[in-house]
Design a protein around this motif. Structure first.
Motif, mmCIF file in Angstrom:
data_model
loop_
_atom_site.group_PDB
_atom_site.id
_atom_site.type_symbol
_atom_site.label_atom_id
_atom_site.label_comp_id
_atom_site.label_asym_id
_atom_site.label_seq_id
_atom_site.Cartn_x
_atom_site.Cartn_y
_atom_site.Cartn_z
ATOM 1 N N THR A 65 0.837 -1.191 0.000
ATOM 2 C CA THR A 65 0.000 0.000 0.000
ATOM 3 C C THR A 65 0.879 1.250 0.000
ATOM 4 O O THR A 65 1.968 1.258 0.577
ATOM 5 N N LEU A 66 0.384 2.281 -0.650
ATOM 6 C CA LEU A 66 1.150 3.517 -0.783
ATOM 7 C C LEU A 66 1.236 4.263 0.540
ATOM 8 O O LEU A 66 0.225 4.541 1.175
ATOM 9 N N VAL A 67 2.464 4.564 0.947
ATOM 10 C CA VAL A 67 2.713 5.348 2.156
ATOM 11 C C VAL A 67 3.006 6.796 1.787
ATOM 12 O O VAL A 67 2.453 7.732 2.357
ATOM 13 N N LEU A 99 -3.211 8.956 -6.793
ATOM 14 C CA LEU A 99 -2.245 8.660 -5.735
ATOM 15 C C LEU A 99 -2.814 9.090 -4.390
ATOM 16 O O LEU A 99 -2.771 10.269 -4.034
ATOM 17 N N ARG A 100 -3.350 8.137 -3.658
ATOM 18 C CA ARG A 100 -3.826 8.364 -2.298
ATOM 19 C C ARG A 100 -3.160 7.353 -1.377
ATOM 20 O O ARG A 100 -2.901 6.217 -1.776
ATOM 21 N N MET A 259 2.874 13.991 -3.959
ATOM 22 C CA MET A 259 1.943 12.881 -4.110
ATOM 23 C C MET A 259 0.577 13.374 -4.572
ATOM 24 O O MET A 259 -0.115 12.712 -5.337
ATOM 25 N N ASN A 260 0.165 14.549 -4.121
ATOM 26 C CA ASN A 260 -1.191 15.020 -4.388
ATOM 27 C C ASN A 260 -1.291 16.227 -5.303
ATOM 28 O O ASN A 260 -2.381 16.544 -5.789
ATOM 29 N N THR A 261 -0.184 16.932 -5.532
ATOM 30 C CA THR A 261 -0.252 18.150 -6.328
ATOM 31 C C THR A 261 0.810 18.181 -7.426
ATOM 32 O O THR A 261 1.859 17.541 -7.317
ATOM 33 N N LEU A 262 0.507 18.952 -8.448
ATOM 34 C CA LEU A 262 1.433 19.151 -9.555
ATOM 35 C C LEU A 262 1.430 20.643 -9.896
ATOM 36 O O LEU A 262 0.373 21.227 -10.132
ATOM 37 N N THR A 263 2.618 21.241 -9.882
ATOM 38 C CA THR A 263 2.745 22.642 -10.265
ATOM 39 C C THR A 263 3.362 22.701 -11.649
ATOM 40 O O THR A 263 4.428 22.127 -11.886
ATOM 41 N N VAL A 264 2.655 23.391 -12.569
ATOM 42 C CA VAL A 264 3.109 23.459 -13.958
ATOM 43 C C VAL A 264 3.107 24.905 -14.452
ATOM 44 O O VAL A 264 2.349 25.747 -13.976
ATOM 45 N N ASP A 265 3.984 25.126 -15.413
ATOM 46 C CA ASP A 265 4.055 26.422 -16.094
ATOM 47 C C ASP A 265 3.383 26.249 -17.458
ATOM 48 O O ASP A 265 3.849 25.487 -18.300
#
Length: 323
Positions: A65-67, A99-100, A259-265
Motif C-alpha cells: 500500500t502507498l505510504v 495517488l492516495r 503525491m497530491n499536487t502538480l505545479t506546472v508552467d
C-alpha cells in the motif's frame, strides 16, 4: 661380435627414442589436461557470471500500500509491515486510480532487495493497474483482531473495503472516535461503521484521545499528506466519469510535484493542481522540466478544477525540456 654390439646400440637408441617419445607424449597430455582444466574453470566462472547476470535482469514485483510519494521516490508498505522506498524518477509510471495513501501499488524491478534495503533494486515500472497481482496480495492480507477505540488524527474516509478504489461509505472528522476491530501491518484498519465492517487507512488513526488545545497531526508527527477540507477529508472525485465535451487539454512544464499536487508552467502562467484522483502516465517518471499533457475539466485557475489525466510526451528528451 661387431654385429651384436651394433644391434645392442640400435636397441638402446630405439628404447631411448621411445622413452623420449613417451615422455614427450606424457608432457603434451599433461599440458592438454592443464588447458582443459583451465578451460573448464573459465567455463564455470562464465556460467556463474551469466547466471548472476540473468538473476540481476530477472523482473520481480513488490506489492504493497502507498505510504508516500515524491518526485524522486515512492514508499510502499507490504502485508508484513516492511516499508520499501524505491527511486522512481527514471521508470514508467501508470496509475489509473490516482495517488492516495493506501492505494495498492505494484513495483516491478530488477536486482535484489535485502530486508527493507532497496539500494540494489532498479525500478522498471510502478503501477496500480495490475489487478491480478494486487488481488492476490490483498487476499493474503491478515488482520489481527483487536477491540479498541481509536481517534482520527485528520479527516479521513471510511471505505467499504481495504482499498482506495473501494466505495466511500462515510468519513471520520478529525478528533472523532470509532471502534476498531482489526489491524493489518500494511496500514489498513477494520472498524465498525453503521453496525457493519468498514475500513480506514490506519495512518490516520491513533488510540490516544486528542487534546482539546492541540492541533491534530498524523501519528508520526508530520502533517497529513492527503489534503483536508477543514476537519473533513477532501472529496473523492471520479474524473473519468466526466463527459468528453467537458474535457480540455493543455501542455505545461513541470515546476514541482508531490503525491497530491502538480505545479506546472503553462505559457508563463503557473498553476498548482490537485492530482490525487487523476490518472498518471509517465514514460520516465515525473521530473522538473518535463513537458506534460494535462486533461482537465473547468478552469485551471479555479482551485476546484478537476484534473482527469496527466501524461508526459514520451520521450521527454533534452530538446523537449529546453523548449
Amino acid at each position: 661380435m661387431n654385429t651384436l654390439k651394433k644391434s645392442t646400440i640400435f636397441l638402446l637408441l630405439g628404447m631411448s627414442s621411445l622413452s623420449m617419445l613417451m615422455n614427450g607424449c606424457t608432457k603434451q597430455e599433461k599440458e592438454k589436461e592443464k588447458e582443459e582444466i583451465t578451460v573448464n574453470v573459465t567455463s564455470v566462472d562464465e556460467a556463474e557470471d551469466k547466471e548472476a547476470d540473468e538473476v540481476d535482469k530477472e523482473e520481480k514485483e513488490a506489492v504493497g500500500t502507498l505510504v508516500d510519494a515524491s518526485m524522486n521516490t515512492i514508499t510502499i508498505r507490504q502485508n508484513d509491515g516492511t516499508e520499501l522506498t524505491f527511486l522512481s524518477n527514471n521508470c514508467e509510471h501508470n496509475f489509473k486510480n490516482g495517488l492516495r495513501e493506501g492505494n495498492w501499488i505494484v513495483v516491478t524491478y530488477t536486482g535484489e532487495i535485502q530486508g527493507d534495503n532497496t539500494q540494489n533494486a532498479s525500478v522498471i515500472k510502478i503501477t496500480d493497474n495490475d489487478e491480478n497481482k494486487i488481488e492476490k496480495t490483498k487476499k493474503a492480507m491478515k488482520l489481527k483482531a483487536v477491540d479498541e477505540t481509536v481517534y482520527a488524527t485528520a479527516g479521513v474516509h471510511i471505505r467499504a473495503s481495504y482499498s482506495t478504489t473501494s466505495d466511500v461509505i462515510g468519513s471520520l472528522a478529525s478528533g472523532a472516535s470509532i471502534r476498531r476491530t482489526g489491524v493489518c501491518d500494511n496500514g489498513w484498519s477494520r472498524v465498525v461503521y453503521n453496525n457493519q465492517d468498514a475500513y480506514i487507512y490506519g495512518d490516520y488513526l491513533t488510540t490516544k484521545a486528542p487534546a482539546k488545545d492541540k492541533k491534530p497531526a498524523k501519528t508520526n508527527g508530520s502533517a497529513p499528506a492527503t489534503p483536508q477540507q477543514g476537519n473533513e477529508p477532501a472529496k473523492v472525485k471520479k474524473p473519468d466519469s466526466l463527459p468528453a465535451e467537458q474535457q480540455q487539454t493543455v501542455n505545461g512544464k513541470v515546476v514541482e510535484a508531490s503525491m497530491n499536487t502538480l505545479t506546472v508552467d503553462v505559457n508563463g502562467e503557473v498553476y498548482t493542481l490537485n492530482i490525487m484522483d487523476a490518472a498518471h502516465e509517465y514514460a520516465n517518471g515525473i521530473q522538473v522540466g518535463n513537458i506534460v499533457t494535462i486533461t482537465y475539466a473547468g478552469n485551471l485557475a479555479d482551485p476546484e478544477v478537476t484534473v482527469i489525466k496527466v501524461q508526459d510526451t514520451a520521450p521527454n528528451g533534452p530538446e523537449e525540456k529546453n523548449n
